[in-house]
Design a protein around this motif. Structure first.
Motif, PDB file in Angstrom:
ATOM      1  N   HIS A 145       0.837  -1.208   0.000  1.00  0.00           N
ATOM      2  CA  HIS A 145       0.000   0.000   0.000  1.00  0.00           C
ATOM      3  C   HIS A 145       0.872   1.259   0.000  1.00  0.00           C
ATOM      4  O   HIS A 145       0.579   2.225  -0.706  1.00  0.00           O
ATOM      5  CB  HIS A 145      -0.932   0.024   1.202  1.00  0.00           C
ATOM      6  CG  HIS A 145      -2.123  -0.887   1.103  1.00  0.00           C
ATOM      7  ND1 HIS A 145      -2.720  -1.253  -0.069  1.00  0.00           N
ATOM      8  CD2 HIS A 145      -2.844  -1.500   2.080  1.00  0.00           C
ATOM      9  CE1 HIS A 145      -3.749  -2.043   0.167  1.00  0.00           C
ATOM     10  NE2 HIS A 145      -3.849  -2.208   1.469  1.00  0.00           N
ATOM     11  N   ARG A 151      -0.773   5.993  -6.989  1.00  0.00           N
ATOM     12  CA  ARG A 151      -1.915   5.159  -7.366  1.00  0.00           C
ATOM     13  C   ARG A 151      -2.929   5.008  -6.248  1.00  0.00           C
ATOM     14  O   ARG A 151      -4.071   4.645  -6.480  1.00  0.00           O
ATOM     15  CB  ARG A 151      -1.441   3.761  -7.787  1.00  0.00           C
ATOM     16  CG  ARG A 151      -0.565   3.746  -9.014  1.00  0.00           C
ATOM     17  CD  ARG A 151      -0.129   2.335  -9.405  1.00  0.00           C
ATOM     18  NE  ARG A 151       0.850   1.806  -8.457  1.00  0.00           N
ATOM     19  CZ  ARG A 151       0.678   0.711  -7.717  1.00  0.00           C
ATOM     20  NH1 ARG A 151      -0.421   0.006  -7.808  1.00  0.00           N
ATOM     21  NH2 ARG A 151       1.615   0.293  -6.883  1.00  0.00           N
ATOM     22  N   THR A 152      -2.482   5.248  -5.021  1.00  0.00           N
ATOM     23  CA  THR A 152      -3.318   5.035  -3.839  1.00  0.00           C
ATOM     24  C   THR A 152      -3.182   6.229  -2.912  1.00  0.00           C
ATOM     25  O   THR A 152      -2.110   6.817  -2.793  1.00  0.00           O
ATOM     26  CB  THR A 152      -2.890   3.741  -3.110  1.00  0.00           C
ATOM     27  OG1 THR A 152      -3.150   2.628  -3.961  1.00  0.00           O
ATOM     28  CG2 THR A 152      -3.638   3.538  -1.806  1.00  0.00           C
ATOM     29  N   PHE A 204      -7.911   2.958   2.270  1.00  0.00           N
ATOM     30  CA  PHE A 204      -7.035   3.272   1.148  1.00  0.00           C
ATOM     31  C   PHE A 204      -7.895   3.441  -0.098  1.00  0.00           C
ATOM     32  O   PHE A 204      -8.675   2.547  -0.444  1.00  0.00           O
ATOM     33  CB  PHE A 204      -6.011   2.160   0.924  1.00  0.00           C
ATOM     34  CG  PHE A 204      -4.977   2.069   2.015  1.00  0.00           C
ATOM     35  CD1 PHE A 204      -3.783   2.762   1.908  1.00  0.00           C
ATOM     36  CD2 PHE A 204      -5.193   1.301   3.149  1.00  0.00           C
ATOM     37  CE1 PHE A 204      -2.815   2.676   2.898  1.00  0.00           C
ATOM     38  CE2 PHE A 204      -4.241   1.209   4.149  1.00  0.00           C
ATOM     39  CZ  PHE A 204      -3.054   1.902   4.023  1.00  0.00           C
ATOM     40  N   THR A 216      -7.859   3.679  -3.975  1.00  0.00           N
ATOM     41  CA  THR A 216      -6.957   3.302  -5.062  1.00  0.00           C
ATOM     42  C   THR A 216      -7.598   3.615  -6.408  1.00  0.00           C
ATOM     43  O   THR A 216      -8.698   3.148  -6.713  1.00  0.00           O
ATOM     44  CB  THR A 216      -6.595   1.803  -4.976  1.00  0.00           C
ATOM     45  OG1 THR A 216      -5.932   1.584  -3.719  1.00  0.00           O
ATOM     46  CG2 THR A 216      -5.675   1.389  -6.103  1.00  0.00           C
TER      47      THR A 216
END
Length: 174
Positions: A51, A59-60, A77, A79
């Motif tokens: 992560h 991307r996250t 999270f 994403t």
């Protein structure tokens, strides 16, 4: 007392260790966050690193909730979807509220904060997540506005002879 939510906090050693501790504690309390108890921080750490790498690559994004004592009490999270035909929605992963804070409405607060964060990302029209069936999580997410849009029977093997459905949920943001 409510949680204080921050999107994209600086990743300090304290934050990293707080998220790792949260993930371990939630897993050991039976939370549906990718592990089956008992689990150690060492077992969780590689997933957290994945992560963190995705965050570093853009991307996250991390949404973290701190309690009144400044401890990490909740996370999610967000994403981004990299498929060019699906970039109008994002995934919500690893949605967690510490067991000591459960039953206080913080899960709803976390999901509302995640929806607000997603609305702030240009082009995002929906949030998609999955959950493990058999725990009543579908009802909780439905009460927060998510709609079940799919289900894969017996897709998650918690233990030999204990298979659970993988439930797919969607929250339209517009």
């Amino acid at each position: 007392m409510s949680l204080t939510f921050t999107l994209d906090p600086a990743v300090t050693p304290e934050l990293r260790d707080g998220v790792l501790g949260l993930w371990t504690d939630v897993s050991n309390a039976g939370g549906s966050v990718g592990f089956v108890p008992p689990v150690t921080p060492e077992a969780v750490r590689p997933e957290l690193v994945k992560h963190l790498v995705a965050m570093a690559e853009g991307r996250t994004r991390l949404l973290v909730g701190h309690d009144a004592d400044g401890r990490v009490a909740a996370t999610a999270f967000l994403t981004l979807n990299t498929h060019r035909l699906m970039s109008h929605w994002l995934w919500l992963y690893t949605v967690m509220v510490h067991p000591r804070h459960q039953g206080k409405g913080y899960g709803r607060d976390l999901l509302a904060a995640a929806a607000d964060a997603a609305r702030g990302i240009e082009g995002i029209e929906a949030i998609r997540l999955t959950c493990r069936g058999g725990l009543g999580l579908e009802r909780f997410y439905a009460s927060c506005g998510y709609k079940e849009v799919g289900r894969v029977p017996d897709a998650i093997r918690v233990a030999p002879g204990d298979d659970r459905d993988d439930v797919i949920l969607l929250l339209p943001l517009r």
